[in-house]
Design a protein around this motif. Structure first.
Motif, PDB file in Angstrom:
ATOM      1  N   LEU A 188      58.568  39.500 105.909  1.00  0.00           N
ATOM      2  CA  LEU A 188      59.673  38.924 105.136  1.00  0.00           C
ATOM      3  C   LEU A 188      60.370  37.754 105.831  1.00  0.00           C
ATOM      4  O   LEU A 188      60.609  36.722 105.183  1.00  0.00           O
ATOM      5  CB  LEU A 188      60.671  40.023 104.762  1.00  0.00           C
ATOM      6  CG  LEU A 188      61.910  39.580 103.982  1.00  0.00           C
ATOM      7  CD1 LEU A 188      61.538  38.840 102.705  1.00  0.00           C
ATOM      8  CD2 LEU A 188      62.795  40.798 103.665  1.00  0.00           C
TER       9      LEU A 188
ATOM     10  N   THR B  80      57.424  47.746  95.897  1.00  0.00           N
ATOM     11  CA  THR B  80      56.078  48.046  96.408  1.00  0.00           C
ATOM     12  C   THR B  80      56.100  49.040  97.563  1.00  0.00           C
ATOM     13  O   THR B  80      55.278  49.971  97.615  1.00  0.00           O
ATOM     14  CB  THR B  80      55.401  46.738  96.872  1.00  0.00           C
ATOM     15  OG1 THR B  80      55.417  45.791  95.799  1.00  0.00           O
ATOM     16  CG2 THR B  80      53.959  46.991  97.296  1.00  0.00           C
ATOM     17  N   TYR B  81      57.030  48.839  98.492  1.00  0.00           N
ATOM     18  CA  TYR B  81      57.011  49.611  99.753  1.00  0.00           C
ATOM     19  C   TYR B  81      58.212  50.542  99.931  1.00  0.00           C
ATOM     20  O   TYR B  81      58.264  51.284 100.903  1.00  0.00           O
ATOM     21  CB  TYR B  81      56.956  48.650 100.944  1.00  0.00           C
ATOM     22  CG  TYR B  81      55.722  47.780 100.964  1.00  0.00           C
ATOM     23  CD1 TYR B  81      54.491  48.275 101.387  1.00  0.00           C
ATOM     24  CD2 TYR B  81      55.781  46.446 100.545  1.00  0.00           C
ATOM     25  CE1 TYR B  81      53.360  47.478 101.405  1.00  0.00           C
ATOM     26  CE2 TYR B  81      54.643  45.639 100.559  1.00  0.00           C
ATOM     27  CZ  TYR B  81      53.451  46.158 100.987  1.00  0.00           C
ATOM     28  OH  TYR B  81      52.326  45.369 101.003  1.00  0.00           O
TER      29      TYR B  81
ATOM     30  N   PRO C  65      54.978  39.973  96.360  1.00  0.00           N
ATOM     31  CA  PRO C  65      54.084  40.043  97.536  1.00  0.00           C
ATOM     32  C   PRO C  65      52.653  39.620  97.253  1.00  0.00           C
ATOM     33  O   PRO C  65      51.959  39.123  98.143  1.00  0.00           O
ATOM     34  CB  PRO C  65      54.151  41.523  97.931  1.00  0.00           C
ATOM     35  CG  PRO C  65      55.461  41.999  97.412  1.00  0.00           C
ATOM     36  CD  PRO C  65      55.700  41.243  96.126  1.00  0.00           C
TER      37      PRO C  65
ATOM     38  N   ARG D 160      53.793  41.984 103.408  1.00  0.00           N
ATOM     39  CA  ARG D 160      54.347  43.293 103.756  1.00  0.00           C
ATOM     40  C   ARG D 160      55.782  43.097 104.238  1.00  0.00           C
ATOM     41  O   ARG D 160      56.191  41.985 104.585  1.00  0.00           O
ATOM     42  CB  ARG D 160      53.514  43.945 104.869  1.00  0.00           C
ATOM     43  CG  ARG D 160      52.066  44.236 104.496  1.00  0.00           C
ATOM     44  CD  ARG D 160      51.309  44.702 105.730  1.00  0.00           C
ATOM     45  NE  ARG D 160      49.899  44.958 105.440  1.00  0.00           N
ATOM     46  CZ  ARG D 160      48.944  44.980 106.363  1.00  0.00           C
ATOM     47  NH1 ARG D 160      49.266  44.754 107.647  1.00  0.00           N
ATOM     48  NH2 ARG D 160      47.698  45.205 106.033  1.00  0.00           N
ATOM     49  N   PRO D 161      56.557  44.176 104.333  1.00  0.00           N
ATOM     50  CA  PRO D 161      57.959  44.016 104.756  1.00  0.00           C
ATOM     51  C   PRO D 161      58.129  43.290 106.083  1.00  0.00           C
ATOM     52  O   PRO D 161      59.081  42.519 106.252  1.00  0.00           O
ATOM     53  CB  PRO D 161      58.457  45.465 104.826  1.00  0.00           C
ATOM     54  CG  PRO D 161      57.661  46.178 103.781  1.00  0.00           C
ATOM     55  CD  PRO D 161      56.286  45.563 103.863  1.00  0.00           C
TER      56      PRO D 161
ATOM     57  N   LEU E  57      59.261  43.564  97.149  1.00  0.00           N
ATOM     58  CA  LEU E  57      58.885  44.321  98.349  1.00  0.00           C
ATOM     59  C   LEU E  57      59.452  45.732  98.263  1.00  0.00           C
ATOM     60  O   LEU E  57      58.779  46.708  98.623  1.00  0.00           O
ATOM     61  CB  LEU E  57      59.402  43.612  99.605  1.00  0.00           C
ATOM     62  CG  LEU E  57      58.585  42.400 100.083  1.00  0.00           C
ATOM     63  CD1 LEU E  57      59.329  41.656 101.189  1.00  0.00           C
ATOM     64  CD2 LEU E  57      57.201  42.841 100.583  1.00  0.00           C
TER      65      LEU E  57
END
Length: 252
Positions: free
Chosen positions: A61, A183-184, A146, A57-58, A180
């Motif tokens: 990172l 995705t987010y 991810p 997830r972010p 990322l």
């Protein structure tokens, strides 16, 4: 089906053999990158120890960027110090370890044919960007999206060794940042800078020349990933798109 193992199937024996070759190379030369135990390698399948956890997830990172910096630094010190990003390397069995430029030139031309690059001017701009980034010490690319890391309660485990090629330092970190975003949604500028600092600090522990990726280089890599990942938007959990741009600030 065992709850303690995971089996990945392959349509072609060559792909399974390549994944095993990549797994063993990473085990030998990128030791900071922990991988699940490989139990069985068949002609069209590989069975690994199952790892329970979640994808990146972010907020993960910085930790994963640091891990990549260590893995790239260790691989350079162990094997890639003699490699060049524009020339194929070789595995211990003599098979080819793809270079950085060749496969990506093919992929960019395919993106033009698929309509993700609007014209030949854009294609030539991206080929120029690719060439400009082909410099410096050599690292590796293993498709750091991810889903290819599992975050456990105590550790970060790397999975999926289907793809492995040479790449400049920072290129695979940019792939993680790009995916990322896909995705987010967009990451903050501070989050990207913090990740780059963590990556450089880790890589620099293996040699002072390894911790020098700057933000201009990272942005150039992100520009390449925006085009190369464009066909996957709407698939694999990629809900957002990266802005496409066909000029760049240069890689130095």
């Amino acid at each position: 089906m065992s709850h303690t193992s995971f089996t990945k199937h392959y349509a072609e024996p060559e792909r399974a053999a390549g994944a095993v070759r990549h797994y063993r190379w990473l085990t030998a030369h990128a030791k900071p990158l922990r991988q699940p135990a490989l139990h069985t390698a068949g002609p069209r399948f590989l069975t690994f120890k199952r790892i329970e956890g979640r994808p990146v997830r972010p907020e993960d990172l910085p930790r994963v960027a640091e891990l990549l910096g260590h893995a790239h630094g260790a691989a350079w010190a162990s094997d890639l110090h003699s490699a060049s990003v524009d020339t194929p390397h070789h595995f211990e069995d003599g098979t080819q370890f793809d270079d950085y430029l060749g496969p990506r030139k093919i992929a960019l031309r395919r993106r033009h044919e698929q309509g993700y690059l609007p014209n030949k001017t854009a294609l030539h701009a991206m080929l120029g960007l690719l060439q400009a980034t082909a410099e410096g010490p050599c690292a590796f690319y293993k498709d750091s999206n991810p889903r290819n890391f599992i975050i456990t309660a105590q550790d970060i485990v790397a999975v999926d060794t289907d793809d492995l090629s040479l790449a400049p330092l920072g290129y695979d970190l940019a792939k993680l940042i790009a995916t990322l975003h896909l995705t987010y949604g967009p990451l903050t500028d501070q989050a990207v800078t913090t990740a780059l600092l963590a990556y450089n600090a880790a890589a620099r522990r293996y040699d002072a020349r390894l911790g020098t990726t700057d933000r201009g280089q990272l942005d150039s890599f992100l520009g390449l990933h925006a085009v190369l990942t464009a066909p996957y938007v709407g698939r694999n959990g990629y809900h957002y798109s990266l802005p496409l741009r066909f000029t760049h600030r240069g890689a130095s």
